[in-house]
Design a protein around this motif. Structure first.
Motif, PDB file in Angstrom:
ATOM      1  N   THR A   1      -0.007  12.016  -7.551  1.00  0.00           N
ATOM      2  CA  THR A   1      -1.074  11.226  -6.921  1.00  0.00           C
ATOM      3  C   THR A   1      -1.974  10.512  -7.917  1.00  0.00           C
ATOM      4  O   THR A   1      -2.880   9.809  -7.505  1.00  0.00           O
ATOM      5  CB  THR A   1      -1.970  12.123  -6.039  1.00  0.00           C
TER       6      THR A   1
ATOM      7  N   PRO B   1      -2.819  -0.610   7.027  1.00  0.00           N
ATOM      8  CA  PRO B   1      -3.449  -1.159   5.828  1.00  0.00           C
ATOM      9  C   PRO B   1      -3.623  -2.669   5.895  1.00  0.00           C
ATOM     10  O   PRO B   1      -4.589  -3.222   5.355  1.00  0.00           O
ATOM     11  CB  PRO B   1      -2.478  -0.761   4.708  1.00  0.00           C
TER      12      PRO B   1
ATOM     13  N   ILE C   1      -8.545  10.003   0.334  1.00  0.00           N
ATOM     14  CA  ILE C   1      -7.141  10.386   0.477  1.00  0.00           C
ATOM     15  C   ILE C   1      -6.632  11.228  -0.678  1.00  0.00           C
ATOM     16  O   ILE C   1      -5.617  11.897  -0.554  1.00  0.00           O
ATOM     17  CB  ILE C   1      -6.206   9.160   0.651  1.00  0.00           C
TER      18      ILE C   1
ATOM     19  N   VAL D   1       0.421  10.190   1.562  1.00  0.00           N
ATOM     20  CA  VAL D   1       0.742   9.269   2.651  1.00  0.00           C
ATOM     21  C   VAL D   1       0.143   9.773   3.966  1.00  0.00           C
ATOM     22  O   VAL D   1      -0.390   8.987   4.763  1.00  0.00           O
ATOM     23  CB  VAL D   1       2.266   9.080   2.770  1.00  0.00           C
TER      24      VAL D   1
ATOM     25  N   LEU E   1     -10.553   4.409   1.136  1.00  0.00           N
ATOM     26  CA  LEU E   1      -9.457   5.327   0.803  1.00  0.00           C
ATOM     27  C   LEU E   1      -9.801   6.397  -0.225  1.00  0.00           C
ATOM     28  O   LEU E   1      -8.929   7.182  -0.606  1.00  0.00           O
ATOM     29  CB  LEU E   1      -8.249   4.521   0.303  1.00  0.00           C
TER      30      LEU E   1
ATOM     31  N   LEU F   1       1.274   3.850  -3.280  1.00  0.00           N
ATOM     32  CA  LEU F   1       0.854   5.246  -3.176  1.00  0.00           C
ATOM     33  C   LEU F   1       2.010   6.215  -3.390  1.00  0.00           C
ATOM     34  O   LEU F   1       1.781   7.398  -3.640  1.00  0.00           O
ATOM     35  CB  LEU F   1       0.187   5.505  -1.825  1.00  0.00           C
TER      36      LEU F   1
ATOM     37  N   SER G   1      -5.681   2.817  -7.284  1.00  0.00           N
ATOM     38  CA  SER G   1      -6.419   1.836  -6.480  1.00  0.00           C
ATOM     39  C   SER G   1      -6.452   0.477  -7.181  1.00  0.00           C
ATOM     40  O   SER G   1      -6.358  -0.573  -6.535  1.00  0.00           O
ATOM     41  CB  SER G   1      -7.841   2.330  -6.209  1.00  0.00           C
TER      42      SER G   1
ATOM     43  N   ARG H   1      -2.527  11.568   4.321  1.00  0.00           N
ATOM     44  CA  ARG H   1      -3.967  11.351   4.245  1.00  0.00           C
ATOM     45  C   ARG H   1      -4.312   9.871   4.347  1.00  0.00           C
ATOM     46  O   ARG H   1      -5.375   9.503   4.873  1.00  0.00           O
ATOM     47  CB  ARG H   1      -4.525  11.973   2.961  1.00  0.00           C
ATOM     48  N   LEU H   2      -3.419   9.015   3.857  1.00  0.00           N
ATOM     49  CA  LEU H   2      -3.611   7.579   4.057  1.00  0.00           C
ATOM     50  C   LEU H   2      -3.681   7.261   5.551  1.00  0.00           C
ATOM     51  O   LEU H   2      -4.574   6.547   6.007  1.00  0.00           O
ATOM     52  CB  LEU H   2      -2.476   6.794   3.403  1.00  0.00           C
TER      53      LEU H   2
ATOM     54  N   VAL I   1       0.831  -1.208   0.000  1.00  0.00           N
ATOM     55  CA  VAL I   1       0.000   0.000   0.000  1.00  0.00           C
ATOM     56  C   VAL I   1       0.864   1.255   0.000  1.00  0.00           C
ATOM     57  O   VAL I   1       0.688   2.147  -0.841  1.00  0.00           O
ATOM     58  CB  VAL I   1      -0.969   0.002   1.195  1.00  0.00           C
ATOM     59  N   VAL I   2       1.819   1.347   0.920  1.00  0.00           N
ATOM     60  CA  VAL I   2       2.617   2.577   0.956  1.00  0.00           C
ATOM     61  C   VAL I   2       3.472   2.705  -0.300  1.00  0.00           C
ATOM     62  O   VAL I   2       3.649   3.813  -0.835  1.00  0.00           O
ATOM     63  CB  VAL I   2       3.492   2.663   2.226  1.00  0.00           C
TER      64      VAL I   2
END
Length: 449
Positions: A447, A251, A283, A230, A280, A146, A320, A232-233, A142-143
């Motif tokens: 983003t 996550p 975000i 990140v 999400l 993103l 996503s 906002r995640l 996930v990180v």
């Protein structure tokens, strides 16, 4: 600029996420905005946009619009589809002679330079239960995803351990992998292999720049945008304990939320995407909102005419969906079979879309200067992205025919890997050497692409 020394106490050694190195700092910073803590419930017509079926249906509406000759931006040369399929099939056979093709996912990028970085890290997890291993893999994916918007042509990452210098998506993957392994995304120094809300919210541009080796001589597109994403995640994780909470907001707890929904150990891929979009969508700093409902990565196009609040909206959810593809292996590692992969769509990004432009399937009505940047929200870019999604559905059937594989053996997840993403990069390098930028430049904020 060299890679930060993880053991040095000076200020280039980033660990601003854990002020006290001897104990975890799991308090949540005051950065959770009202739109995350009290999200506006989505009415049915807007909630329906959070699905791969909506992405596919509305992108095909745009294709129909262009085929009917209504677009001022592009035409589609349907006769070029076979030539594109030939090119993609040739690239696929060259890279995978046995046609044993893995999924298109972030895990391929972690192997940059032929090094099995995850395998080396996972060697220390042999006593870890499968569910926790899946959580760790989800946290990492996930990180990393993103942080995986386009890096630009100039940025490079030098990995001291291997001596490799790597750019683009692979460089971003390796940089974020090494950040994760160093515990930068964890607020607990005794449990470094995780990503949790307090650490993600506290991440700042200086820390990310140090780990990604950003400098005036090594600029990275959208650094601030990546940091905001990140942050906002982290806030979104803390706002949704039903999806991401079990004492610690991370996550990886998506596994715990979705595993009970698997029937006979089988989980539809679309269910993963829909959960990500539910949790999400808030975000995205530049995402579209309608009546206070955050819709995420969507655009507006006149081809979509419906009598409700979703009129004119074309969903894409590129990152996503890329994330969903990248979560297939973590779920499978824990013993679940992820099914119905082709419910997902192709990824509307500049390598896949650039391939279709460079090989003459998508034809601009007027010459486009590849150096002139276009806004992500512009009708031209929205249309290009939608055409990419729709035409890749047609291309998939053609390439399957070339390779003698059916959809069960060659889903879109393998077409992309085999495949169109590599083919798009190669044809771009041939047409616009040496860096191979896309044929249409995007004014990205780190983003979307």
């Amino acid at each position: 600029m060299t890679s930060p020394d993880k053991t040095s106490p000076d200020k280039t050694s980033p660990d601003k996420n854990s002020p006290d190195k001897n104990s975890p700092d799991t308090t949540l910073p005051d950065m959770i905005s009202p739109d995350m803590t009290s999200p506006v419930p989505a009415p049915p017509e807007l909630a329906a946009l959070r699905s791969p079926a909506a992405v596919r249906a509305r992108c095909h509406l745009v294709l129909d619009h262009v085929l009917a000759g209504h677009s001022p931006h592009f035409t589609v040369e349907e006769g070029a589809l076979g030539a594109v399929a030939d090119y993609v099939a040739a690239v696929t056979r060259q890279d995978y002679p046995t046609l044993d093709i893995p999924y298109h996912s972030r895990w391929r990028h972690f192997d940059a330079g032929g090094l099995d970085r995850w395998g080396a890290l996972a060697a220390g997890l042999t006593s870890t239960e499968p569910a926790e291993r899946a959580r760790i893999m989800i946290d990492l994916a996930v990180v990393s995803v993103l942080l995986d918007a386009g890096a630009g042509d100039a940025w490079r990452y030098h990995e001291e351990a291997s001596g490799l210098t790597i750019g683009r998506s692979e460089g971003l993957a390796v940089a974020s992998f090494n950040m994760f392994a160093a515990g930068v995304f964890s607020s607990d120094p005794t449990n470094p292999l995780r990503a949790d809300a307090p650490a993600l919210i506290r991440l700042d541009a200086g820390t990310l720049a140090a780990h990604f080796q950003v400098s005036e001589a090594n600029p990275l597109v959208g650094l601030e945008g990546r940091v905001r994403l990140v942050n906002r995640l982290g806030a979104a994780l803390a706002a949704r304990p039903d999806l991401f909470g079990d004492g610690v907001f991370r996550p990886g707890h998506l596994y715990d939320a979705l595993a009970p929904q698997a029937r006979l150990g089988r989980l539809p891929a679309a269910r993963i995407l829909e959960a990500l979009l539910d949790g999400l969508s808030v975000i995205w700093p530049s995402g579209v909102s309608v009546d206070g409902v955050a819709l995420g990565d969507v655009g507006r196009h006149p081809a979509v005419t419906v009598p409700d609040r979703s009129n004119g909206i074309v969903p894409f959810h590129k990152l996503s969906q890329w994330l969903t593809y990248s979560l297939l292996e973590p779920f499978e590692t824990a013993g679940l079979a992820v099914t119905e992969l082709d419910a997902l769509t192709a990824l509307p990004e500049y390598r896949n879309g650039g391939l279709l432009v460079d090989l003459g399937l998508i034809v601009p009505r007027a010459p486009i200067d590849p150096a002139q940047k276009h806004a992500v929200s512009s009708e031209l870019v929205v249309e290009w992205r939608a055409l990419t999604v729709a035409l890749m559905d047609r291309l998939a059937d053609e390439v399957r025919g070339q390779l003698g594989l059916d959809a069960s053996l060659f889903p879109l997840a393998k077409l992309l890997q085999g495949g169109t993403w590599t083919a798009g990069r190669r044809i771009a390098a041939e047409r616009r050497p040496p860096a191979g930028p896309p044929p249409i430049a995007i004014d990205a904020d780190g983003t979307v692409f």
